[in-house]
Design an enzyme around this catalytic site. Structure first.
Site, PDB file in Angstrom:
ATOM      1  N   GLY A  39       4.546   2.837 -28.783  1.00  0.00           N
ATOM      2  CA  GLY A  39       5.406   1.761 -28.332  1.00  0.00           C
ATOM      3  C   GLY A  39       5.378   0.423 -28.951  1.00  0.00           C
ATOM      4  N   GLY A  40       5.074   0.235 -30.122  1.00  0.00           N
ATOM      5  CA  GLY A  40       4.782  -0.624 -30.873  1.00  0.00           C
ATOM      6  C   GLY A  40       6.028  -1.540 -31.343  1.00  0.00           C
ATOM      7  N   ALA A  41       7.130  -0.924 -30.984  1.00  0.00           N
ATOM      8  CA  ALA A  41       8.429  -1.743 -31.423  1.00  0.00           C
ATOM      9  C   ALA A  41       8.945  -1.949 -30.208  1.00  0.00           C
ATOM     10  CB  ALA A  41       9.376  -0.513 -32.080  1.00  0.00           C
ATOM     11  N   PHE A  74       8.488  -4.344 -26.240  1.00  0.00           N
ATOM     12  CA  PHE A  74       8.305  -5.846 -25.789  1.00  0.00           C
ATOM     13  C   PHE A  74       6.897  -6.275 -26.041  1.00  0.00           C
ATOM     14  CE2 PHE A  74       7.333  -8.565 -22.052  1.00  0.00           C
ATOM     15  CZ  PHE A  74       7.210  -9.541 -22.509  1.00  0.00           C
ATOM     16  N   ILE A  75       5.863  -5.465 -25.299  1.00  0.00           N
ATOM     17  CA  ILE A  75       4.623  -5.580 -25.641  1.00  0.00           C
ATOM     18  C   ILE A  75       4.055  -5.384 -26.673  1.00  0.00           C
ATOM     19  CG2 ILE A  75       2.388  -5.608 -24.251  1.00  0.00           C
ATOM     20  CD1 ILE A  75       3.979  -5.416 -21.605  1.00  0.00           C
ATOM     21  N   THR A  77       0.178  -0.237 -14.952  1.00  0.00           N
ATOM     22  CA  THR A  77       0.989  -1.154 -14.849  1.00  0.00           C
ATOM     23  C   THR A  77       0.178  -1.395 -13.069  1.00  0.00           C
ATOM     24  OG1 THR A  77       2.991  -1.701 -13.496  1.00  0.00           O
ATOM     25  CG2 THR A  77       2.544   0.509 -13.881  1.00  0.00           C
ATOM     26  N   ASP A  78       0.541  -2.587 -12.633  1.00  0.00           N
ATOM     27  CA  ASP A  78       0.084  -2.770 -11.159  1.00  0.00           C
ATOM     28  C   ASP A  78       0.945  -2.293 -10.119  1.00  0.00           C
ATOM     29  OD1 ASP A  78       2.235  -4.458 -11.504  1.00  0.00           O
ATOM     30  OD2 ASP A  78       1.546  -6.276 -10.745  1.00  0.00           O
ATOM     31  N   GLU A  79       1.925  -1.787 -10.610  1.00  0.00           N
ATOM     32  CA  GLU A  79       2.955  -0.920  -9.843  1.00  0.00           C
ATOM     33  C   GLU A  79       2.455   0.307  -9.380  1.00  0.00           C
ATOM     34  OE1 GLU A  79       7.161  -1.114 -10.718  1.00  0.00           O
ATOM     35  OE2 GLU A  79       7.148  -3.172 -11.601  1.00  0.00           O
ATOM     36  N   TYR A 137       9.405   5.393 -11.633  1.00  0.00           N
ATOM     37  CA  TYR A 137       8.549   4.914 -12.767  1.00  0.00           C
ATOM     38  C   TYR A 137       7.256   4.575 -12.579  1.00  0.00           C
ATOM     39  CZ  TYR A 137       6.323   0.988 -15.376  1.00  0.00           C
ATOM     40  OH  TYR A 137       5.667   0.321 -16.187  1.00  0.00           O
ATOM     41  N   LYS A 173       3.924   6.474 -14.117  1.00  0.00           N
ATOM     42  CA  LYS A 173       2.589   5.912 -14.692  1.00  0.00           C
ATOM     43  C   LYS A 173       1.385   6.316 -13.710  1.00  0.00           C
ATOM     44  CE  LYS A 173       2.755   2.997 -17.668  1.00  0.00           C
ATOM     45  NZ  LYS A 173       2.625   3.103 -18.969  1.00  0.00           N
TER      46      LYS A 173
HETATM   47  P1  NAD Z   1       9.481  -1.597 -23.572  1.00  0.00           P
HETATM   48  O1  NAD Z   1      10.456  -0.693 -22.626  1.00  0.00           O
HETATM   49  O2  NAD Z   1       9.812  -2.919 -23.865  1.00  0.00           O
HETATM   50  O3  NAD Z   1       8.931  -0.723 -24.951  1.00  0.00           O
HETATM   51  C1  NAD Z   1       8.553   0.634 -24.498  1.00  0.00           C
HETATM   52  C2  NAD Z   1       8.623   1.254 -26.303  1.00  0.00           C
HETATM   53  O4  NAD Z   1       7.886   2.498 -26.189  1.00  0.00           O
HETATM   54  C3  NAD Z   1       9.906   0.894 -26.773  1.00  0.00           C
HETATM   55  O5  NAD Z   1       9.536   0.673 -28.240  1.00  0.00           O
HETATM   56  C4  NAD Z   1      10.489   2.677 -27.047  1.00  0.00           C
HETATM   57  O6  NAD Z   1      11.104   2.888 -28.171  1.00  0.00           O
HETATM   58  C5  NAD Z   1       9.042   3.376 -26.955  1.00  0.00           C
HETATM   59  N1  NAD Z   1       9.060   4.530 -26.414  1.00  0.00           N
HETATM   60  C6  NAD Z   1       9.855   4.984 -25.233  1.00  0.00           C
HETATM   61  N2  NAD Z   1       9.778   6.379 -25.113  1.00  0.00           N
HETATM   62  C7  NAD Z   1       9.072   6.915 -26.265  1.00  0.00           C
HETATM   63  C8  NAD Z   1       8.638   8.245 -26.748  1.00  0.00           C
HETATM   64  N3  NAD Z   1       9.438   9.125 -25.997  1.00  0.00           N
HETATM   65  N4  NAD Z   1       8.073   8.210 -27.989  1.00  0.00           N
HETATM   66  C9  NAD Z   1       7.851   7.231 -28.702  1.00  0.00           C
HETATM   67  N5  NAD Z   1       8.192   6.014 -28.295  1.00  0.00           N
HETATM   68  C10 NAD Z   1       8.668   5.801 -27.137  1.00  0.00           C
HETATM   69  O7  NAD Z   1       8.199  -1.632 -22.668  1.00  0.00           O
HETATM   70  P2  NAD Z   1       6.966  -2.826 -22.470  1.00  0.00           P
HETATM   71  O8  NAD Z   1       7.810  -3.568 -21.248  1.00  0.00           O
HETATM   72  O9  NAD Z   1       6.650  -3.254 -23.623  1.00  0.00           O
HETATM   73  O10 NAD Z   1       5.925  -2.057 -21.842  1.00  0.00           O
HETATM   74  C11 NAD Z   1       4.821  -1.529 -22.677  1.00  0.00           C
HETATM   75  C12 NAD Z   1       3.810  -0.664 -21.831  1.00  0.00           C
HETATM   76  O11 NAD Z   1       3.212  -1.569 -20.777  1.00  0.00           O
HETATM   77  C13 NAD Z   1       4.317   0.508 -20.861  1.00  0.00           C
HETATM   78  O12 NAD Z   1       3.660   1.532 -20.841  1.00  0.00           O
HETATM   79  C14 NAD Z   1       4.490  -0.354 -19.426  1.00  0.00           C
HETATM   80  O13 NAD Z   1       4.375   0.660 -18.449  1.00  0.00           O
HETATM   81  C15 NAD Z   1       3.306  -1.214 -19.677  1.00  0.00           C
HETATM   82  N6  NAD Z   1       3.568  -2.445 -18.722  1.00  0.00           N
HETATM   83  C16 NAD Z   1       4.572  -3.154 -18.989  1.00  0.00           C
HETATM   84  C17 NAD Z   1       4.694  -4.223 -18.276  1.00  0.00           C
HETATM   85  C18 NAD Z   1       5.934  -5.535 -18.242  1.00  0.00           C
HETATM   86  O14 NAD Z   1       5.961  -6.372 -17.346  1.00  0.00           O
HETATM   87  N7  NAD Z   1       6.998  -5.266 -19.258  1.00  0.00           N
HETATM   88  C19 NAD Z   1       3.542  -4.719 -17.201  1.00  0.00           C
HETATM   89  C20 NAD Z   1       2.610  -4.023 -16.977  1.00  0.00           C
HETATM   90  C21 NAD Z   1       2.612  -2.715 -17.898  1.00  0.00           C
HETATM   91  O1  DAU Z   2       4.573  -5.326 -12.502  1.00  0.00           O
HETATM   92  C1  DAU Z   2       4.601  -4.774 -13.617  1.00  0.00           C
HETATM   93  C2  DAU Z   2       5.861  -3.975 -14.077  1.00  0.00           C
HETATM   94  O2  DAU Z   2       6.793  -5.322 -14.252  1.00  0.00           O
HETATM   95  C3  DAU Z   2       5.951  -3.168 -15.297  1.00  0.00           C
HETATM   96  O3  DAU Z   2       5.262  -2.153 -14.800  1.00  0.00           O
HETATM   97  C4  DAU Z   2       7.353  -2.856 -15.678  1.00  0.00           C
HETATM   98  O4  DAU Z   2       7.461  -2.043 -16.858  1.00  0.00           O
HETATM   99  C5  DAU Z   2       8.267  -4.010 -15.583  1.00  0.00           C
HETATM  100  O5  DAU Z   2       9.776  -3.607 -15.888  1.00  0.00           O
HETATM  101  C6  DAU Z   2       8.134  -4.768 -14.513  1.00  0.00           C
HETATM  102  O6  DAU Z   2       8.853  -4.276 -13.287  1.00  0.00           O
HETATM  103  P1  DAU Z   2       9.693  -5.096 -12.170  1.00  0.00           P
HETATM  104  O7  DAU Z   2      10.564  -4.193 -11.688  1.00  0.00           O
HETATM  105  O8  DAU Z   2       8.899  -5.759 -11.339  1.00  0.00           O
HETATM  106  O9  DAU Z   2      10.760  -5.941 -13.243  1.00  0.00           O
HETATM  107  P2  DAU Z   2      12.112  -6.351 -13.378  1.00  0.00           P
HETATM  108  O10 DAU Z   2      12.123  -7.388 -14.358  1.00  0.00           O
HETATM  109  O11 DAU Z   2      12.995  -5.249 -13.525  1.00  0.00           O
HETATM  110  O12 DAU Z   2      12.310  -7.010 -11.846  1.00  0.00           O
HETATM  111  C7  DAU Z   2      11.600  -8.141 -11.580  1.00  0.00           C
HETATM  112  C8  DAU Z   2      11.942  -8.756 -10.102  1.00  0.00           C
HETATM  113  O13 DAU Z   2      13.390  -9.250 -10.289  1.00  0.00           O
HETATM  114  C9  DAU Z   2      12.002  -7.505  -9.082  1.00  0.00           C
HETATM  115  O14 DAU Z   2      11.708  -7.972  -7.855  1.00  0.00           O
HETATM  116  C10 DAU Z   2      13.574  -7.051  -8.967  1.00  0.00           C
HETATM  117  C11 DAU Z   2      14.160  -8.310  -9.454  1.00  0.00           C
HETATM  118  N1  DAU Z   2      15.489  -8.470 -10.142  1.00  0.00           N
HETATM  119  C12 DAU Z   2      15.533  -7.774 -11.494  1.00  0.00           C
HETATM  120  C13 DAU Z   2      16.751  -7.621 -12.202  1.00  0.00           C
HETATM  121  C14 DAU Z   2      16.689  -6.937 -13.601  1.00  0.00           C
HETATM  122  C15 DAU Z   2      16.396  -9.142  -9.839  1.00  0.00           C
HETATM  123  O15 DAU Z   2      16.392  -9.743  -8.726  1.00  0.00           O
HETATM  124  N2  DAU Z   2      17.677  -9.177 -10.841  1.00  0.00           N
HETATM  125  C16 DAU Z   2      17.669  -8.453 -11.799  1.00  0.00           C
HETATM  126  O16 DAU Z   2      18.758  -8.436 -12.541  1.00  0.00           O
END
Ligand code: NAD
Ligand code: DAU
Length: 352
Positions: free
Chosen positions: A7-9, A11-12, A132-134, A157, A161
């Site tokens: 998942g290196g391409a 966000f995180i 994730t904390d979710e 989701y 996880k």
């Molecule tokens: P993201 O959606 O931005 O990136 C996911 C990446 O995984 C993408 O580059 C995508 O191409 C790749 N991917 C998806 N399916 C794939 C597959 N089948 N094979 C290979 N690559 C694949 O996600 P993110 O927000 O960067 O989250 C990264 C990780 O961190 C996830 O595991 C997510 O559950 C966890 N996480 C995210 C958050 C958050 O706030 N974004 C918080 C806590 C944990």
């Molecule tokens: O807590 C960690 C999680 O945070 C990660 O595991 C997930 O990958 C990540 O997507 C994120 O999940 P959330 O559902 O909390 O994130 P999201 O940005 O989708 O929503 C944040 C909050 O904002 C949630 O309460 C829903 C709300 N929301 C979201 C969107 C996209 C809105 O009110 N309006 C919006 O348009």
């Protein structure tokens, strides 16, 4: 010493790869480039001689195995996932196949490699399952998630996880693979796809569109800058104990409505001549997310006490920098839109 970042391409993952590559470490990005994966997020790492990119789908067990045998990593940092809660309501099977089956494929490939390593290398090997904390479900008005909080996932989701975490744990307990699991709160920062709250709000405000706030906007998230998350992940791989789990959060609880207002205040400040000022006027309450978790809050004392981790970014400053980044880096999100990504489409409104 090679690290595979799945998942290196994304966000995180891209923040992690940029940091590892800039430090001169050998790093392999394993990513299938779904709608969420973008090579332009890798920046200078893309051309760095110590970085390699492998376009591989983690659901393809044989392709995963081949990459592991080719690079023989000493660490695997597993971030590849379907990550968006709203999409998991519309297409849950994508979450089962990537997040669950894909994770098991990685565990099996790692196990095969690890079990044949000489003793010293075997001892040093690490597999970090980035969760994730979710998975802990939803909090009421008080309390925090600790590493002992029971799993209670509410969305497809978070259920996927949670399931993948259980497999990661099982590979540690049953096969001895040195697995650790991290549980992080909501991340924000540069290169986040405009399907998540913060970039959705920034771009809608910038373009004078409605800023959609689900329900009453009183749901609470605990925000963490992506660079602080990445530092925590590196620390866990270097100093963490196999079999342990680590919660990561920066004590920055905010209601969604307050978050949207704070972003609007930044836009007002940065865009003095905008016809959309005051941007707060664009905030619109829309239909709530089905099964919307009320509140997340993380107790990260294990990270702080055992590994010495401290977040560097305050939410106020990190948010200002993030808003500025989206205003200054139109090339990044415009290219993603040109590639077909539609950021103004509401998702996840399945009937109950
Ligand atoms: P993201 O959606 O931005 O990136 C996911 C990446 O995984 C993408 O580059 C995508 O191409 C790749 N991917 C998806 N399916 C794939 C597959 N089948 N094979 C290979 N690559 C694949 O996600 P993110 O927000 O960067 O989250 C990264 C990780 O961190 C996830 O595991 C997510 O559950 C966890 N996480 C995210 C958050 C958050 O706030 N974004 C918080 C806590 C944990
Ligand atoms: O807590 C960690 C999680 O945070 C990660 O595991 C997930 O990958 C990540 O997507 C994120 O999940 P959330 O559902 O909390 O994130 P999201 O940005 O989708 O929503 C944040 C909050 O904002 C949630 O309460 C829903 C709300 N929301 C979201 C969107 C996209 C809105 O009110 N309006 C919006 O348009």
């Amino acid at each position: 010493m090679t690290t595979i970042v799945t998942g290196g391409a994304g966000f995180i993952g891209s923040a992690l790869v940029r940091k590892l590559a800039a430090a001169g470490e050998a790093v392999v990005t394993l990513d299938s480039l779904t709608y969420a994966g973008h090579l332009q997020s890798l920046g200078e790492a893309l051309e760095a001689p110590n970085h390699h990119f492998e376009r591989v789908d983690i659901r393809d067990a044989e392709a995963v195995r081949a990459v592991f045998q080719k690079y023989r990593p000493s660490a695997v940092m597993h971030l590849a996932a379907e990550s968006h809660v709203d999409r998991s309501i519309d297409s849950p099977m994508d979450f089962v196949s990537t997040n669950v089956t894909g994770t098991v494929n990685l565990l099996q490939a790692a196990q095969e490699l690890w079990s044949a390593l000489p003793a010293g290398e075997k001892e040093a090997f690490r597999f970090l399952q980035v969760s994730t904390d979710e998975v802990y479900g939803s909090l009421g008005p008080t309390g925090v998630f600790t590493e002992e909080t029971p799993y209670q996932p509410n969305s497809p989701y978070s259920a996927s996880k949670a399931s993948s975490d259980h497999f990661a744990r099982a590979w540690q307990r049953t096969f001895g693979l040195p697995v650790m699991i991290s549980h992080c709160s909501n991340n924000y920062g540069p290169y986040q796809l405009p399907e998540k709250l913060i970039p959705v709000t920034i771009l809608a405000g910038l373009e004078g569109r409605q800023i959609p706030i689900y329900g009453t906007g009183s749901n609470i998230r605990d925000w963490l800058h992506v660079e602080d998350h990445v530092e925590a992940l590196e620390l866990i791989v270097r100093k963490g104990t196999p079999g342990n789990t680590y919660n990561i959060g920066a004590d920055a609880e905010t209601t969604n409505l307050d978050m949207a207002k704070a972003i609007c205040a930044c836009l007002d400040e940065f865009l003095e001549d905008s016809p959309h000022r005051p941007h707060e006027g664009l905030i619109t309450f829309v239909q709530d997310r089905p099964g919307h978790d009320l509140r997340y809050a993380i107790d990260s004392s294990r990270m702080r006490d055992e590994l010495g981790w401290r977040p560097r970014h305050s939410l106020q400053e990190g948010l200002r920098q993030t808003v500025a980044w989206y205003l200054e880096n139109r090339w990044w999100w415009e290219a993603i839109r040109e590639g077909g990504f539609k950021d103004s489409e509401r998702q996840g409104l399945a009937a109950r």
